[in-house]
Write an enzyme that holds these catalytic residues in place. Structure first.
Site, PDB file in Angstrom:
ATOM      1  N   HIS A 107      41.899  34.160  20.533  1.00 51.90           N
ATOM      2  CA  HIS A 107      41.589  32.831  21.050  1.00 51.90           C
ATOM      3  C   HIS A 107      42.550  31.792  20.473  1.00 51.90           C
ATOM      4  CE1 HIS A 107      37.953  34.171  22.995  1.00 51.90           C
ATOM      5  NE2 HIS A 107      37.630  34.825  21.894  1.00 51.90           N
TER       6      HIS A 107
ATOM      7  N   ILE B 110      35.712  43.311  48.834  1.00 53.27           N
ATOM      8  CA  ILE B 110      36.951  44.062  48.631  1.00 53.27           C
ATOM      9  C   ILE B 110      38.007  43.178  47.982  1.00 53.27           C
ATOM     10  CG2 ILE B 110      38.748  45.417  49.776  1.00 53.27           C
ATOM     11  CD1 ILE B 110      35.950  46.651  49.970  1.00 53.27           C
ATOM     12  N   THR B 111      37.967  41.896  48.264  1.00 51.82           N
ATOM     13  CA  THR B 111      38.957  40.929  47.788  1.00 51.82           C
ATOM     14  C   THR B 111      39.159  41.003  46.280  1.00 51.82           C
ATOM     15  OG1 THR B 111      38.291  39.437  49.565  1.00 51.82           O
ATOM     16  CG2 THR B 111      39.546  38.475  47.755  1.00 51.82           C
TER      17      THR B 111
END
Length: 297
Positions: free
Chosen positions: A246, A95-96
């Site tokens: 980038h 869940i984190t």
């Protein structure tokens, strides 16, 4: 994937504020939450759920665990998952939010070597309505039925489920596969699981325009999936996307931000070519599902 009301479920980080709330809700829903782990809090209990310091201690007391749900802080998630795998737990839901990408890479290598299914990170978990709740879903939006939902978005999962419920279309399995940059089990794995699930008659795919998975997913659905699939892709009707370039682009004096004008058009064209209906909004998903199943309005 084993999903049964009899499955033994462990909550890692059970004394975290979010976990403490949802552990009680899962138990009230009928999920067989047999233990929690919170280092330093061993010997306590939460709503009758015994708490242990270590996963190994929990397993020795309650027996083999089928699924663990991880709520610990991001930089502890890898250790929690590896501890679970070492205790022979092979279904892990994270869940984190914000687990470091390199930690997820390390975990996925270990998961592949041990035949472990990882859902997340940053996932709502899994729900089989009226049977088992593994995560943080608002259960009042979900009813038992035959439409499977696979989603890269937490909130949109519940929004689509609510629209299906209001239209009289219950759900068989709903899985939020995670919305962090690197996640465990993939869209393709869950398409295969739902395609083989006898209780699922149709699939709702919920994604976002910047997931980078839609075009290959459309081809996979066309070639491998036998059941009807309806897609809702959030953000496709918005303004042109911006993409981060980038650092090397700065050397040649290109703008920091650039557009990707072909992306949305390519996604739409690929789905249409694969004959996969795309909903313009969540409320249109039930209509397209009914049409694909030849259910009269």
């Amino acid at each position: 994937m084993k999903l049964s009301p009899d499955d033994k479920v462990l909550i890692q980080g059970i004394n975290e504020p979010l976990a403490a709330v949802h552990a009680v809700r899962m138990k009230a829903y009928g999920t067989n939450v047999v233990a929690g782990v919170s280092p330093g809090d061993g010997g306590q209990a939460l709503d009758g759920i015994p708490i242990f310091d270590l996963v190994e201690q929990a397993v020795s007391q309650v027996g083999a665990i089928d699924t663990t749900i991880i709520f610990v802080p991001p930089y502890l998630a890898l250790d929690a998952a590896l501890e679970a795998i070492a205790a022979d737990i092979h279904q892990i839901i994270i869940i984190t939010q914000g687990v470091p990408p390199l930690d997820m890479v390390c975990l996925l290598r270990k998961a592949e070597a041990t035949n472990t299914l990882v859902v997340g990170s940053h996932s709502l978990g899994i729900i089989v309505p009226d049977k088992i709740l593994l995560g943080t879903y608002p259960v009042e939006f979900y009813t038992h039925g035959t439409v499977g939902i696979i989603s890269r978005s937490g909130t949109l999962t519940s929004e689509v489920a609510l629209e299906l419920t209001k239209a009289g279309l219950g759900q068989s399995i709903c899985v939020s596969i995670g919305s962090d940059s690197i996640i465990g089990s993939s869209l393709w794995e869950w398409l295969k699981i739902l395609n083989e699930d006898k209780n699922t008659k149709a699939i709702a795919l919920v994604s976002q325009i910047d997931d980078g998975i839609q075009e290959t997913a459309a081809q996979y659905i066309k070639e491998k999936i036998e059941k009807p699939v309806v897609a809702y892709i959030a953000g496709r009707l918005g303004p042109p996307r911006k993409r981060q370039l980038h650092a090397s682009d700065l050397i040649v004096s290109l703008p920091i931000l650039g557009t990707d004008p072909e992306s949305t058009e390519n996604i739409i064209a690929t789905f249409r070519q694969a004959k996969i209906p795309i909903a313009d909004r969540p409320s249109q998903v039930p209509e397209l599902i009914k049409k694909s199943l030849k259910i009269k309005p």
